[in-house]
Design a protein around this motif. Structure first.
Motif, mmCIF file in Angstrom:
data_model
loop_
_atom_site.group_PDB
_atom_site.id
_atom_site.type_symbol
_atom_site.label_atom_id
_atom_site.label_comp_id
_atom_site.label_asym_id
_atom_site.label_seq_id
_atom_site.Cartn_x
_atom_site.Cartn_y
_atom_site.Cartn_z
ATOM 1 N N ARG A 113 0.837 -1.211 0.000
ATOM 2 C CA ARG A 113 0.000 0.000 0.000
ATOM 3 C C ARG A 113 0.866 1.254 0.000
ATOM 4 N NH1 ARG A 113 -3.325 -2.493 4.219
ATOM 5 N NH2 ARG A 113 -2.790 -0.745 5.563
ATOM 6 N N MET A 114 1.974 1.208 0.708
ATOM 7 C CA MET A 114 2.871 2.368 0.722
ATOM 8 C C MET A 114 3.518 2.583 -0.641
ATOM 9 S SD MET A 114 4.557 2.120 4.470
ATOM 10 C CE MET A 114 5.094 3.825 4.554
ATOM 11 N N LYS A 115 3.903 1.509 -1.296
ATOM 12 C CA LYS A 115 4.489 1.642 -2.636
ATOM 13 C C LYS A 115 3.504 2.265 -3.601
ATOM 14 C CE LYS A 115 7.809 -2.101 -2.306
ATOM 15 N NZ LYS A 115 8.188 -3.443 -2.717
ATOM 16 N N ASN A 116 2.218 2.007 -3.387
ATOM 17 C CA ASN A 116 1.173 2.538 -4.262
ATOM 18 C C ASN A 116 0.560 3.831 -3.740
ATOM 19 O OD1 ASN A 116 1.430 0.387 -6.079
ATOM 20 N ND2 ASN A 116 0.138 -0.902 -4.801
ATOM 21 N N ASN A 117 1.143 4.394 -2.690
ATOM 22 C CA ASN A 117 0.641 5.631 -2.067
ATOM 23 C C ASN A 117 -0.836 5.525 -1.692
ATOM 24 O OD1 ASN A 117 3.110 7.076 -2.112
ATOM 25 N ND2 ASN A 117 2.795 7.497 -4.271
ATOM 26 N N GLU A 124 7.246 13.644 8.947
ATOM 27 C CA GLU A 124 7.644 14.084 7.607
ATOM 28 C C GLU A 124 8.722 13.195 6.982
ATOM 29 O OE1 GLU A 124 9.444 17.093 10.567
ATOM 30 O OE2 GLU A 124 7.537 16.088 10.326
ATOM 31 N N ASP A 125 9.316 12.316 7.782
ATOM 32 C CA ASP A 125 10.258 11.331 7.244
ATOM 33 C C ASP A 125 9.542 10.101 6.706
ATOM 34 O OD1 ASP A 125 12.530 12.863 7.959
ATOM 35 O OD2 ASP A 125 12.451 12.078 10.004
ATOM 36 N N ILE A 126 8.220 10.050 6.897
ATOM 37 C CA ILE A 126 7.405 8.920 6.462
ATOM 38 C C ILE A 126 6.507 9.299 5.275
ATOM 39 C CG2 ILE A 126 5.604 7.267 7.140
ATOM 40 C CD1 ILE A 126 8.237 6.774 8.591
ATOM 41 N N ALA A 127 5.878 10.467 5.382
ATOM 42 C CA ALA A 127 4.897 10.851 4.360
ATOM 43 C C ALA A 127 4.949 12.343 4.091
ATOM 44 C CB ALA A 127 3.491 10.456 4.825
ATOM 45 N N GLU A 128 4.421 12.702 2.921
ATOM 46 C CA GLU A 128 4.291 14.126 2.587
ATOM 47 C C GLU A 128 3.000 14.322 1.811
ATOM 48 O OE1 GLU A 128 7.381 15.492 -0.080
ATOM 49 O OE2 GLU A 128 7.213 13.699 -1.291
#
Length: 67
Positions: free
Chosen positions: A34-38, A58-62
């Motif tokens: 799921r993370m690879k596919n945002n 902010e080191d995980i998501a933006e």
């Protein structure tokens, strides 16, 4: 849109592999997909990653605004 591109950079910087996340921290492969596919992650999962990687949100998501 939420992008998890910072997560992959943080993993590389911390020298942690997805194998380590799966085996040592019991992170489901579906979460990594799921993370690879945002795709959507709940905040509890994001918080878990912050703890595992000892990093900030902010080191995980933006957030990337729609154009």
């Amino acid at each position: 849109m939420i992008s998890y591109a910072p997560f992959w950079k943080t993993l590389k910087r911390k020298k942690i592999t997805t194998y380590i996340l799966r085996e040592k921290y019991h992170i489901s492969p579906s979460i990594l997909t799921r993370m690879k596919n945002n795709e959507y992650l709940n905040m509890r999962t994001v918080e878990d990653f912050c703890k595992i990687l000892n990093c900030r949100l902010e080191d995980i998501a933006e957030y990337i605004p729609d154009e």
